[in-house]
Design an enzyme around this catalytic site. Structure first.
Site, PDB file in Angstrom:
ATOM      1  N   ARG A 147      11.365   8.486  98.218  1.00 39.98           N
ATOM      2  CA  ARG A 147      10.366   7.987  97.267  1.00 39.98           C
ATOM      3  C   ARG A 147       9.906   9.134  96.379  1.00 39.98           C
ATOM      4  O   ARG A 147       9.972  10.298  96.775  1.00 39.98           O
ATOM      5  CB  ARG A 147       9.162   7.406  98.009  1.00 39.98           C
ATOM      6  CG  ARG A 147       9.510   6.268  98.971  1.00 39.98           C
ATOM      7  CD  ARG A 147       8.303   5.879  99.798  1.00 39.98           C
ATOM      8  NE  ARG A 147       8.598   4.786 100.728  1.00 39.98           N
ATOM      9  CZ  ARG A 147       9.011   4.964 101.987  1.00 39.98           C
ATOM     10  NH1 ARG A 147       9.164   6.195 102.469  1.00 39.98           N
ATOM     11  NH2 ARG A 147       9.257   3.924 102.771  1.00 39.98           N
ATOM     12  N   LYS A 171       5.775   7.137 104.741  1.00 40.45           N
ATOM     13  CA  LYS A 171       4.560   6.368 104.992  1.00 40.45           C
ATOM     14  C   LYS A 171       4.075   6.623 106.418  1.00 40.45           C
ATOM     15  O   LYS A 171       4.861   6.674 107.353  1.00 40.45           O
ATOM     16  CB  LYS A 171       4.828   4.872 104.784  1.00 40.45           C
ATOM     17  CG  LYS A 171       5.103   4.524 103.325  1.00 40.45           C
ATOM     18  CD  LYS A 171       5.267   3.043 103.127  1.00 40.45           C
ATOM     19  CE  LYS A 171       5.448   2.704 101.654  1.00 40.45           C
ATOM     20  NZ  LYS A 171       5.618   1.271 101.422  1.00 40.45           N
ATOM     21  N   HIS A 242      11.296   4.118  91.223  1.00 42.11           N
ATOM     22  CA  HIS A 242      11.909   3.534  92.426  1.00 42.11           C
ATOM     23  C   HIS A 242      13.347   3.078  92.184  1.00 42.11           C
ATOM     24  O   HIS A 242      14.074   2.782  93.129  1.00 42.11           O
ATOM     25  CB  HIS A 242      11.065   2.352  92.889  1.00 42.11           C
ATOM     26  CG  HIS A 242      10.618   2.456  94.316  1.00 42.11           C
ATOM     27  ND1 HIS A 242      10.019   3.588  94.849  1.00 42.11           N
ATOM     28  CD2 HIS A 242      10.701   1.576  95.348  1.00 42.11           C
ATOM     29  CE1 HIS A 242       9.746   3.380  96.117  1.00 42.11           C
ATOM     30  NE2 HIS A 242      10.155   2.178  96.452  1.00 42.11           N
ATOM     31  N   ARG A 245      16.007   5.021  93.962  1.00 42.89           N
ATOM     32  CA  ARG A 245      15.988   4.718  95.405  1.00 42.89           C
ATOM     33  C   ARG A 245      16.743   3.423  95.667  1.00 42.89           C
ATOM     34  O   ARG A 245      17.560   3.352  96.591  1.00 42.89           O
ATOM     35  CB  ARG A 245      14.534   4.612  95.860  1.00 42.89           C
ATOM     36  CG  ARG A 245      14.332   4.269  97.345  1.00 42.89           C
ATOM     37  CD  ARG A 245      12.849   4.421  97.671  1.00 42.89           C
ATOM     38  NE  ARG A 245      12.443   3.778  98.902  1.00 42.89           N
ATOM     39  CZ  ARG A 245      12.556   4.329 100.112  1.00 42.89           C
ATOM     40  NH1 ARG A 245      13.088   5.520 100.253  1.00 42.89           N
ATOM     41  NH2 ARG A 245      12.133   3.686 101.187  1.00 42.89           N
ATOM     42  N   HIS A 268      12.601   2.905 106.388  1.00 42.24           N
ATOM     43  CA  HIS A 268      12.027   1.571 106.559  1.00 42.24           C
ATOM     44  C   HIS A 268      11.726   1.325 108.036  1.00 42.24           C
ATOM     45  O   HIS A 268      12.589   1.532 108.892  1.00 42.24           O
ATOM     46  CB  HIS A 268      13.005   0.488 106.079  1.00 42.24           C
ATOM     47  CG  HIS A 268      13.121   0.409 104.590  1.00 42.24           C
ATOM     48  ND1 HIS A 268      14.203  -0.164 103.957  1.00 42.24           N
ATOM     49  CD2 HIS A 268      12.284   0.822 103.603  1.00 42.24           C
ATOM     50  CE1 HIS A 268      14.023  -0.093 102.644  1.00 42.24           C
ATOM     51  NE2 HIS A 268      12.871   0.501 102.410  1.00 42.24           N
ATOM     52  N   TYR A 277      18.893  -5.232 100.186  1.00 37.05           N
ATOM     53  CA  TYR A 277      19.955  -4.578  99.418  1.00 37.05           C
ATOM     54  C   TYR A 277      21.309  -5.230  99.656  1.00 37.05           C
ATOM     55  O   TYR A 277      22.194  -5.127  98.819  1.00 37.05           O
ATOM     56  CB  TYR A 277      20.003  -3.084  99.753  1.00 37.05           C
ATOM     57  CG  TYR A 277      18.754  -2.365  99.307  1.00 37.05           C
ATOM     58  CD1 TYR A 277      18.473  -2.184  97.963  1.00 37.05           C
ATOM     59  CD2 TYR A 277      17.833  -1.893 100.234  1.00 37.05           C
ATOM     60  CE1 TYR A 277      17.313  -1.549  97.545  1.00 37.05           C
ATOM     61  CE2 TYR A 277      16.670  -1.255  99.835  1.00 37.05           C
ATOM     62  CZ  TYR A 277      16.419  -1.097  98.487  1.00 37.05           C
ATOM     63  OH  TYR A 277      15.255  -0.474  98.076  1.00 37.05           O
TER      64      TYR A 277
END
Length: 296
Positions: A147, A171, A242, A245, A268, A277
Site C-alpha cells: 500500500r 494494517k 492503489h 497494487r 490480506h 482478483y
C-alpha cells in the site's frame, strides 16, 4: 456521549492496535451517528437508543445517496461501539443485535495492462535525484504490491537488497516480508547510492523516501508524483495509488501464482478479499476471447 466515543477510540487504538486510517474512519462514522441521535432523535443517553432509531439513521444515509458499502461500514462501526459499551457496562443492552448489513456491491478493481505498467515504470527519468526517487518508488510499488501508506512508512532498515526483500507493517501494525525483483532492487540501489543523499538536510531522517524538505514523503506528495508520471506516460485511465497494487495482484494470478501466496504478499487477513482478483482475471480473459476469437 463524547466521553464514551473517546473511550471506544482509545480501546481500538491501544487494545486492538488498529491503523490510524481505520481509527479515523470509525470516529468519522460514529460522530455522524451521535450527531443524528442528539439533533434528530433528541437523545442524551446511549441507554435510550432503540433499534428503530438506528434503522432511521441508516435510512437517512441511504436517502443521501450513500452506497451499500458505506452503509455496511457504518453498521459495523455502530455495532462495534454498542458491543463495547455493553462489555464496559455503560449500557444494559445492544440495540444492533437484529440489524443486518446490506449486501456489498463488489466492484472489480481497476488494473493496468502489462504494457501500461511498463509505460508508467519507464516514465520517471533517473537523470537527477528526483527521478531516481520516483523510479525507485514506482518500481517498488509494482514489485511488491504494498500500500502507499506502507511505502511512505518504510525506513532504511526495512530494505534488505542483498537478501532481496522488504519488510513493511500493514494494517494493525502486522509485519510481513515481501520479496523484490532484480529491476526494483537496481532502482532502489541507485536511489540509495546516488539519489537520497541529495534530499538529506541538516536534521537526518530514517525514512526511506524523502521530500525536497528532507522529511518523510507524504501520501499527498506521492499522489502528486503519480499523477505527473501518469500524464507523462500518456495513460488516460483513471489511476489511483492503489491501482499498482491491484495490477500487481492481477498480473501474478494471470501468470499462475498461488492465491494463498498472493494473499500473504498483499497482507490480506481474509482470502475472500484476495479472491476478487480471480474475478478480474476471468473478466480480462473474456475480453481477450471476445476480441480475438473468430467465432466469439
Amino acid at each position: 456521549m463524547e466521553d464514551q466515543l473517546r473511550d471506544f477510540i482509545h480501546f481500538l487504538m491501544v487494545e486492538k492496535g488498529l491503523a490510524k486510517n481505520t481509527l479515523v474512519s470509525y470516529e468519522r462514522d460514529l460522530r455522524s451517528y451521535l450527531k443524528y441521535l442528539k439533533t434528530v432523535e433528541l437523545l442524551t443517553d446511549l441507554n435510550e437508543v432503540q433499534r428503530l432509531q438506528i434503522i432511521r439513521f441508516l435510512a437517512q444515509l441511504k436517502d443521501q445517496g450513500k452506497s451499500s458499502k458505506t452503509l455496511a461500514r457504518h453498521i459495523a462501526s455502530i455495532r462495534a461501539f454498542h458491543q463495547f459499551l455493553l462489555r464496559e457496562k455503560v449500557v444494559e443492552r445492544d440495540p444492533t443485535v437484529h440489524i443486518e448489513s446490506p449486501q456489498k456491491e463488489r466492484s472489480l478493481p481497476k488494473v493496468l495492462s502489462i504494457q501500461e505498467v511498463e509505460k508508467l515504470l519507464e516514465s520517471p527519468k533517473a537523470n537527477d535525484h528526483f527521478g531516481k526517487r520516483d523510479k525507485a518508488m514506482i518500481e517498488l510499488l509494482y514489485a511488491t504490491g504494498i500500500r502507499v501508506s506502507e511505502l511512505i512508512g518504510l525506513n532504511l532498515g526495512d530494505v534488505h537488497l542483498t537478501m532481496g526483500f522488504v519488510r513493511c507493517f500493514g494494517k494493525g501494525s502486522k509485519e510481513r516480508i515481501i520479496p523484490i525483483g532484480k529491476t526494483a532492487s537496481l532502482a532502489l540501489q541507485d536511489y540509495l547510492d546516488n539519489g537520497r543523499i541529495h534530499f538529506i538536510k541538516k536534521q537526518k531522517d530514517d525514512a526511506l523516501f524523502l521530500n525536497h524538505l528532507g522529511k518523510r514523503l507524504t501520501r499527498q506528495g506521492f499522489w502528486k508524483i503519480l499523477k505527473k508520471l501518469t500524464k507523462e506516460a500518456g495513460i488516460t485511465k483513471e489511476l489511483t495509488p492503489h491501482t499498482l497494487r491491484h495490477s500487481f495482484a492481477t498480473h501474478l494470478l494471470e501468470n499462475g501464482a498461488d492465491l494463498r501466496a498472493v494473499q500473504e504478499m498483499l497482507g490480506h487477513a481474509d482470502i475472500s478479499t484476495t479472491q476478487i482478483y480471480t474475478h478480474v482475471t476471468k473478466t480480462r480473459l473474456k475480453d481477450v476471447y471476445s476480441q480475438f476469437h473468430p467465432r466469439a
